[in-house]
Structures are given as C-alpha cells and as structure tokens.
Design an enzyme around this catalytic site. Structure first.
Site, PDB file in Angstrom:
ATOM      1  N   ARG A 186       7.733   0.066 -14.765  1.00 29.23           N
ATOM      2  CA  ARG A 186       6.925  -0.287 -13.577  1.00 29.23           C
ATOM      3  C   ARG A 186       5.621  -0.928 -14.034  1.00 29.23           C
ATOM      4  O   ARG A 186       5.164  -1.917 -13.478  1.00 29.23           O
ATOM      5  CB  ARG A 186       6.673   0.961 -12.713  1.00 29.23           C
ATOM      6  CG  ARG A 186       7.939   1.498 -12.050  1.00 29.23           C
ATOM      7  CD  ARG A 186       7.647   2.499 -10.947  1.00 29.23           C
ATOM      8  NE  ARG A 186       7.251   3.809 -11.427  1.00 29.23           N
ATOM      9  CZ  ARG A 186       8.101   4.813 -11.700  1.00 29.23           C
ATOM     10  NH1 ARG A 186       9.402   4.650 -11.534  1.00 29.23           N
ATOM     11  NH2 ARG A 186       7.652   5.979 -12.129  1.00 29.23           N
ATOM     12  N   LYS A 227      -5.276  -5.739   8.200  1.00 27.50           N
ATOM     13  CA  LYS A 227      -4.014  -6.264   7.634  1.00 27.50           C
ATOM     14  C   LYS A 227      -2.921  -6.138   8.688  1.00 27.50           C
ATOM     15  O   LYS A 227      -2.237  -5.116   8.774  1.00 27.50           O
ATOM     16  CB  LYS A 227      -3.665  -5.471   6.360  1.00 27.50           C
ATOM     17  CG  LYS A 227      -2.333  -5.835   5.741  1.00 27.50           C
ATOM     18  CD  LYS A 227      -2.194  -5.294   4.321  1.00 27.50           C
ATOM     19  CE  LYS A 227      -0.792  -5.527   3.792  1.00 27.50           C
ATOM     20  NZ  LYS A 227      -0.654  -5.297   2.360  1.00 27.50           N
ATOM     21  N   LYS A 287      -6.289   1.147   0.975  1.00 25.05           N
ATOM     22  CA  LYS A 287      -5.363   0.738   2.039  1.00 25.05           C
ATOM     23  C   LYS A 287      -4.653   1.939   2.656  1.00 25.05           C
ATOM     24  O   LYS A 287      -4.330   2.899   1.955  1.00 25.05           O
ATOM     25  CB  LYS A 287      -4.307  -0.213   1.478  1.00 25.05           C
ATOM     26  CG  LYS A 287      -3.489  -0.881   2.566  1.00 25.05           C
ATOM     27  CD  LYS A 287      -2.190  -1.430   2.062  1.00 25.05           C
ATOM     28  CE  LYS A 287      -1.104  -0.364   2.169  1.00 25.05           C
ATOM     29  NZ  LYS A 287       0.229  -0.891   1.848  1.00 25.05           N
TER      30      LYS A 287
HETATM   31  C1  5MM Z   1       3.834  -3.124  -1.429  1.00 25.77           C
HETATM   32  O1  5MM Z   1       4.502  -2.475  -0.369  1.00 25.77           O
HETATM   33  C2  5MM Z   1       3.839  -1.433   0.325  1.00 25.77           C
HETATM   34  C3  5MM Z   1       4.932  -0.412   0.419  1.00 25.77           C
HETATM   35  O2  5MM Z   1       4.431   0.833   0.424  1.00 25.77           O
HETATM   36  P1  5MM Z   1       5.470   2.101   0.362  1.00 25.77           P
HETATM   37  O3  5MM Z   1       6.103   2.055  -0.977  1.00 25.77           O
HETATM   38  O4  5MM Z   1       4.568   3.269   0.539  1.00 25.77           O
HETATM   39  O5  5MM Z   1       6.442   1.927   1.476  1.00 25.77           O
HETATM   40  C4  5MM Z   1       3.447  -1.901   1.757  1.00 25.77           C
HETATM   41  O6  5MM Z   1       2.565  -1.031   2.408  1.00 25.77           O
HETATM   42  C5  5MM Z   1       2.803  -3.247   1.689  1.00 25.77           C
HETATM   43  O7  5MM Z   1       1.525  -3.157   1.139  1.00 25.77           O
HETATM   44  C6  5MM Z   1       2.714  -3.946   3.036  1.00 25.77           C
HETATM   45  O8  5MM Z   1       3.758  -3.607   3.907  1.00 25.77           O
HETATM   46  C7  5MM Z   1       2.766  -5.428   2.787  1.00 25.77           C
HETATM   47  O9  5MM Z   1       3.895  -5.719   2.016  1.00 25.77           O
HETATM   48  P2  5MM Z   1       4.878  -6.879   2.459  1.00 25.77           P
HETATM   49  O10 5MM Z   1       5.991  -6.843   1.453  1.00 25.77           O
HETATM   50  O11 5MM Z   1       5.312  -6.559   3.855  1.00 25.77           O
HETATM   51  O12 5MM Z   1       4.036  -8.138   2.372  1.00 25.77           O
END
Ligand code: 5MM
Length: 335
Positions: A44, A217, A134
């Site tokens: 990772r 966001k 976040k």
């Molecule tokens: C990076 O993905 C995050 C996922 O978090 P989990 O593993 O806790 O589910 C997610 O929060 C992400 O930051 C946002 O949804 C934006 O990611 P995308 O892929 O939708 O641009």
C-alpha cells in the site's frame, strides 16, 4: 486573513486540487485485489509513495488526504509520509471519520461515525503534520431516501467534526456525498443534493464553524448510474452550478469535487465545463480518488518496477485536472 483560510486557499490555488489517497484498508484491499497485488502495508505504501513523489505534486496537487495507516508510515528515504508530501510543496491531510455504519432508525441508510475520541486523535494527527482533515457523509437516493433522519444526523456529525477540527487548527473538508448509484434522474440528484448541502451549512453555522476555513467536497449533479437518462456534460455543469449557487454560503473559499465513480476523463471533462461556465466567486477544483489513481494503479500492477511509467500516467491525470480546474482543458490536450 485567518490561518485556516490561507491554508484552504493555498491548497486550491491556481488550479491545484487534492489527491484523495485515504482509502481505508478494506477499500484499498479491494482496489489492489482487482489488479492482483497483495494488499499489505508495504505494498500500500509502495504505490502511494510513487504517487507522492511525482513531479505533478508540486505543480498540481495542493493537498493529499491520507489514511491513519499511511500518515504513520516512513518512506523508502526514511522520512515520514507527511514530510515527503510537504517537501513536494503540498499539504498533508487526514481522513478522520471511522466509516459509514448502518443508521439506527433507518438501517438501509448510513451514518458516519468517529466523533468519540476525535479531539485526542486530532491532536495526534496535527503533531504528525496534518494541516487539513476529511469526513465523508454518504446518502443514497431512492423513493424514500435520503430520509430526514439521515440528512439531519449526518449534517450534525459533519458540523461537530468541523468544529473540533478548527479548534485544533486544521481545515476541515466537509464531504456530503450523494451517491450516483440508482435509477434516479439528474433532477432528483439536484433536489436531494441541494437539500443535503443546505442542511450541512445550517448545522455548520449553528456549531459556529468559521466558513472561511472550510473546503466543501460535494458530488456533481448526475443522473443515477442505473437510470436511462443520459445528460451531456454541459447540463451536468449547469445543474451543478445551480445547486451550489443556491446552497453554499459565499464565505466558503473553495469547492473540491469528488469523482464518485465517473471515469477519469468524464470527471475531468465535467470539471472543465463547470469552470468554463462558472459565474460564481467559488474556486471549483477536484479532490479525486479513483479518477486520479485508476490508470496509474493498473499500469503499476503490471510492472511494479516501472516507477517512471506509473508517475507519467499519474502526472498526466493531475495535469489534465488542474487544467480543467481553470477551464483550460480540451480533448486535444487530453490525447
Ligand atoms: C479515496 O476514497 C475514499 C474512500 O474512503 P473509504 O475507504 O473509507 O470508503 C473516499 O472517501 C474518497 O475520498 C471520496 O469518495 C472521493 O473519492 P472518489 O473516488 O469518489 O473521487
């Protein structure tokens, strides 16, 4: 200008955006399984370190959202991950929620948890170098959802979170994600997203959060991924702008969209169109996870020694999105 406002503006200045690399171990394992790479802390880190040392970090990526595991890891150069990110000219950030769980009272919906012990964890993350944080609330659209209960409880949690984060001198990213999954129309998405965002700001104001030190966001306004409706990018941009104009207070320094399952180029093109038609004072940029990493991850998985090739792909996506955040992207440049 307050310190938090300064950080928020710096993260998103001149088309810069955010790399969301805060996949929890479960999500990252799904991503790595899909490309047949063993998911362990070393792998990772390996992939993430390649991204965080790319040249586009200084030109395009204003901030990186990390996960608890990553913010505590040391890179191959024996410096911490936040040190690497800062040395590239970007801000390290951290996801501080502990995930979306079934909402008691409406168990088909989700409530994001992580408020217990948050103040103490924030102090630790600040010491580790985090400048922003976040928290993601998730909402689904169907005949009866999102329910009032899910809209109220998630807004309350987001506001409690944001207030604690500012108390600890970091910028909170407030992420209310109305999911793309479902058969709903773009109009439904507009109505529900507007309701969700308005409620979030009611609560942020009620909790005395300094809006000048917050980044929003949100999702873009799209038709559900199982809907027959297909709307052009211009319409996505127009509806998204309508939604934000009517629901976001003018004090907010910047908006950074999530990609939410759009393809990489679709997420870039829609961001470009939003900026092309942007008649607001808001900075409109990106905070993408999948839409910044997908191709780079696929390429890396085929040849994990090819660091330059992986970085080239990531740099291209970062550059395309930074152009889009300034309304300067085109299909010709993309190709
Ligand atoms: C990076 O993905 C995050 C996922 O978090 P989990 O593993 O806790 O589910 C997610 O929060 C992400 O930051 C946002 O949804 C934006 O990611 P995308 O892929 O939708 O641009």
């Amino acid at each position: 200008m307050s310190e938090l406002n300064h950080i928020a503006l710096n993260i998103l200045k001149k088309g810069k955006g955010i790399l969301a690399a805060d996949e929890s171990t479960g999500t990252m394992t799904k991503r790595l399984d899909a490309v047949r790479i063993v998911s362990n802390p070393e792998n990772r880190l390996l992939f993430r370190e390649i991204l965080f040392s790319s040249t586009s970090m200084s030109e395009c990526i204003g901030g990186v959202i990390l996960y608890d595991e990553t913010i505590k890891q040391k890179t191959s150069k024996n410096i911490s991950v936040p040190e690497l990110i800062s040395s590239m000219g970007s801000y390290p950030g951290i996801k501080v929620d502990t995930g979306a769980k079934n909402l008691a009272g409406s168990p088909e919906e989700k409530i994001t948890e992580g408020l217990d012990g948050l103040r103490e964890r924030l102090k630790e993350y600040y010491k580790l170098g985090a400048k922003f944080t976040k928290w993601r609330g998730v909402y689904s659209i169907s005949k009866n959802f999102p329910s009032k209960l899910s809209i109220e409880t998630n807004a309350h949690a987001l506001a409690r979170y944001a207030s604690l984060v500012q108390e600890n001198n970091m910028v909170p990213i407030v992420e209310p994600e109305v999911l793309m999954d479902g058969e709903h129309s773009a109009k439904d998405c507009l109505l529900k997203t507007s309701e969700v965002i308005k409620k979030c700001f009611d609560q942020l104001i009620f909790h005395k959060v300094d809006l000048k030190g917050v980044i929003l966001k949100p999702n873009m306004i799209l038709a559900g991924n199982k809907s027959q409706e297909k709307i052009p990018g211009e319409e996505v941009a127009k509806l998204t702008l309508d939604c934000l104009k009517n629901s976001v207070p003018s004090e907010i320094p910047g908006i950074a969209f999530l990609s939410g399952g759009q393809s990489e180029v679709e997420a870039t093109e829609n961001l470009h169109l939003i900026n092309k038609f942007n008649d607001t004072n808001f900075i409109m940029s990106y905070s993408y996870g999948r839409a910044l990493q997908q191709s780079a991850l696929k390429f890396w998985a085929k040849d994990t020694k090819n660091i330059d090739g992986t970085q080239e792909i990531f740099n291209h996506r970062a550059k395309m999105n930074t152009l889009a955040a300034q309304g300067k992207w085109s299909k010709e440049i993309e190709n």
